[in-house]
Design a protein around this motif. Structure first.
Motif, short mmCIF file in Angstrom:
data_model
loop_
_atom_site.label_atom_id
_atom_site.label_comp_id
_atom_site.label_asym_id
_atom_site.label_seq_id
_atom_site.Cartn_x
_atom_site.Cartn_y
_atom_site.Cartn_z
N GLY A 351 1.25 -0.69 -0.02
CA GLY A 351 0.18 0.16 0.29
C GLY A 351 1.47 1.13 -0.09
N GLY A 352 0.64 2.09 -0.92
CA GLY A 352 1.05 3.43 -0.82
C GLY A 352 1.19 4.08 0.40
N ASP A 355 -1.29 6.97 0.79
CA ASP A 355 -3.24 6.03 1.49
C ASP A 355 -3.42 5.12 2.31
OD1 ASP A 355 -3.88 6.87 -1.52
OD2 ASP A 355 -2.83 5.47 -2.58
N ILE A 389 -6.40 -0.83 -1.41
CA ILE A 389 -5.95 0.37 -1.84
C ILE A 389 -5.85 0.65 -3.41
CG2 ILE A 389 -3.59 1.73 -1.48
CD1 ILE A 389 -4.36 1.47 1.13
N GLY A 390 -5.14 -1.06 -3.54
CA GLY A 390 -4.47 -0.90 -4.75
C GLY A 390 -5.88 -1.66 -5.79
N VAL A 392 -8.36 0.44 -5.48
CA VAL A 392 -8.48 2.32 -6.32
C VAL A 392 -7.67 1.94 -6.66
CG1 VAL A 392 -8.75 4.22 -5.01
CG2 VAL A 392 -9.64 1.86 -3.90
N GLY A 393 -6.82 2.29 -6.53
CA GLY A 393 -5.44 2.57 -7.52
C GLY A 393 -6.17 2.55 -9.15
N ASP A 394 -6.38 1.24 -9.61
CA ASP A 394 -6.27 0.74 -10.98
C ASP A 394 -7.72 0.75 -11.41
OD1 ASP A 394 -8.33 -2.17 -9.71
OD2 ASP A 394 -6.73 -3.02 -9.71
N SER A 399 -13.46 5.78 -4.95
CA SER A 399 -13.91 5.30 -3.43
C SER A 399 -14.64 5.18 -2.83
CB SER A 399 -12.87 6.68 -2.72
OG SER A 399 -13.06 8.21 -3.66
#
Ligand code: ADP
Ligand code: MG
Ligand code: ZN
Length: 493
Positions: A351-352, A355, A389-390, A392-394, A399
């Protein structure tokens, strides 16, 4: 007229010092071998020593001394080469010996400081002393009020009598309720980092009395102080202090004096009321306890304890802020909620950092608060958070949908992975261009007027169209894609 009076009214500054009691989580009591754990039947965790039977002899608990020294070192105190236990004599039914064993003129730790993190930077607050003492038992006043006044009868439970306490006294260096709250929060974080107490304000394993006085701004002499007791959260500490500042301001402005007294914070009515007045200094007839030898910690032992101190909250905040680029207040929130471990594990799982920190301090903490549980106990494996989180990222989840998935992960007690939930519930964000194009075209036809405004150069009108597409897809459309498609069709650059 009125304006003049207001302008002429003296402005006051508050002076605040805190006395904090910390119940140590040693296995046994301060001067005997009775168990300290919570929840035994009344008066079962007692013996001759903690019940004060004649002829019984106290023995100092070395673990409690170790905890006192470690807290003193964490607060940069001097450790007394030789400190003494005194008897503090007074009568109270929950104290069977009629004296409390405490420390008086030579406490174990002296002259330290605590750097309190505030929005505008850290402020150094002096620590006068940290001393060791024993807790009293507990009275239970039976009757509607729950207090001694008006009770039908009272019961007493001595299980708590003799549990080791540390009392940490600050210099009167605090000036506002916010500073007092920040001080107590930081002291609590240090105690938790040292693992010497569970430090629960709500349950009384950490208790705080606030001393408050006022003086005209610019004066150096202190005013008469009032001591307030019975605040059992950071919030009630802040409110009690603000209430007391307002009460004293009214008294002084109307020409009255503040009386030195102890006041009780009434959580239900949100006011303080007189508990007892202190006309003069209490006379406890302190004298050295003849049954106890002075405490003379070996310097080598102190050095080993110093070397063994854990990373303290301030250092932890600085490290996380630097390593992960987080804002110090956010690190403080993670730390206060016991979420640093989960944070670091979720970052390791991919996870970033920003984030992960945002999810933990907003949604996860919010969920825990709504459930009435401690955020550090949320059933959320680090890998699940990283996966969410991944997603959401891709672009798989918006959200909003991701928050829904998080709720389900948490409600499953951490059993379901986010990906499973997305598949099982068909929650994935609609990113199929063909399907979206069809809906976008339909919306443009239906909302002819809004579409024309966008074509005419009113870029803001696009919001209504995005909203219509989101509604048509039950919120599953990827908003960036929708925006992009609308712009292409309405030829906005
Ligand atoms: P006591 O047991 O009599 O309350 P302590 O020395 O244990 O005395 O604690 C006194 C506390 O009151 C300390 O935290 C100190 O900083 C604070 N204090 C002393 N004088 C004032 C004052 N004028 N206004 C506010 N706080 C004060
Ligand atoms: Mg006091
Ligand atoms: Zn005992």
């Amino acid at each position: 007229m009125t304006t003049t009076t207001v302008e002429q009214a003296t402005r006051y500054e508050a002076v605040i010092g805190l006395e904090v009691h910390v119940e140590l989580s040693t296995r046994t009591k301060m001067f005997c071998g009775c168990a300290t754990d919570f929840g035994g039947d009344p008066n079962t965790r007692t013996c001759e020593v903690c019940l004060g039977h004649p002829g019984s002899l106290p023995v100092v608990n070395a673990g409690a001394v170790e905890s006192a020294i470690r807290l003193g070192l964490a607060l940069d105190c001097e450790i007394s080469p030789s400190s003494q236990f005194h008897r503090k004599n007074y009568f109270y039914p929950d104290m069977p010996k009629n004296y409390q064993i405490s420390q008086y003129d030579v406490p174990i730790c002296l002259r330290g400081h605590l750097d309190v993190p505030l929005d505008e930077g850290a402020r150094r607050i002096g620590i006068t002393r940290v001393h060791m003492e024993e807790d009293t038992g507990k009275s239970l006043h039976v009757g509607t009020s729950g207090r001694i006044r008006g009770a039908e009868y009272s019961l007493v439970d001595y299980n708590r009598a003799g549990i080791p306490l540390l009392e940490c006294v600050s210099e009167p260096d605090l000036r506002t309720s916010e500073e007092a709250r920040a001080y107590l929060a930081e002291l609590r974080a240090i105690v938790l980092a040292l693992a010497i107490s569970d430090a629960k304000l709500e349950e009384g394993s950490m208790r705080c009395d606030a001393n408050v006085s006022l003086r005209p701004v610019g004066h150096t002499v202190f005013g008469t102080r009032v001591e307030i007791k019975n605040m059992n959260s950071l919030r009630s500490l802040g409110r009690a202090i603000d209430h007391e500042i307002a009460r004293q301001t009214d008294l002084l402005r109307s020409g009255h004096e503040v009386m030195q007294e102890t006041r009780h914070w009434d959580e239900d009515r949100q006011v303080t009321s007189t508990l007892r007045t202190k006309e003069a200094v209490d006379d406890y007839r302190y004298f050295p306890d003849p049954d106890l030898l002075p405490v003379r910690p070996d310097p080598g032992w102190i050095d080993r304890l110093r070397d063994g101190l854990p990373e303290l909250p301030a250092a932890l905040r600085a490290r996380l802020a630097e390593r992960y680029g987080l804002a110090p207040p956010q690190v403080a929130t993670l730390n206060r909620n016991g979420l640093v471990g989960l944070f670091e594990a979720a970052v390791k799982a991919g996870g970033g950092p920003v984030d992960v920190a945002n999810w933990l301090t907003n949604e996860v903490t919010g969920w825990a608060t709504a459930q009435g549980i401690d955020p550090s106990t949320v059933p959320l494996p680090a890998a699940h958070l990283a996966q969410l989180i991944g997603l959401v990222g891709d672009g798989t989840l918006s959200s909003k949908l991701a928050r829904q998935v998080l709720d389900e992960v948490l409600e499953s007690g951490g059993a379901s992975m986010p990906k499973q939930i997305v598949e099982a519930r068909g929650l994935a964000q609609m990113s199929d261009a063909g399907e979206l194009e069809r809906i976008v075209d339909q919306v443009i036809t239906e909302q002819d007027e809004a579409a024309q405004r966008v074509r005419d150069g009113n870029a803001k009108a696009i919001g209504a169209l995005v909203g219509a597409v989101m509604r048509a897809t039950q919120g599953k459309a990827n908003p960036q894609m929708v925006n992009q498609l609308l712009r292409e069709r309405l030829t906005v650059s």
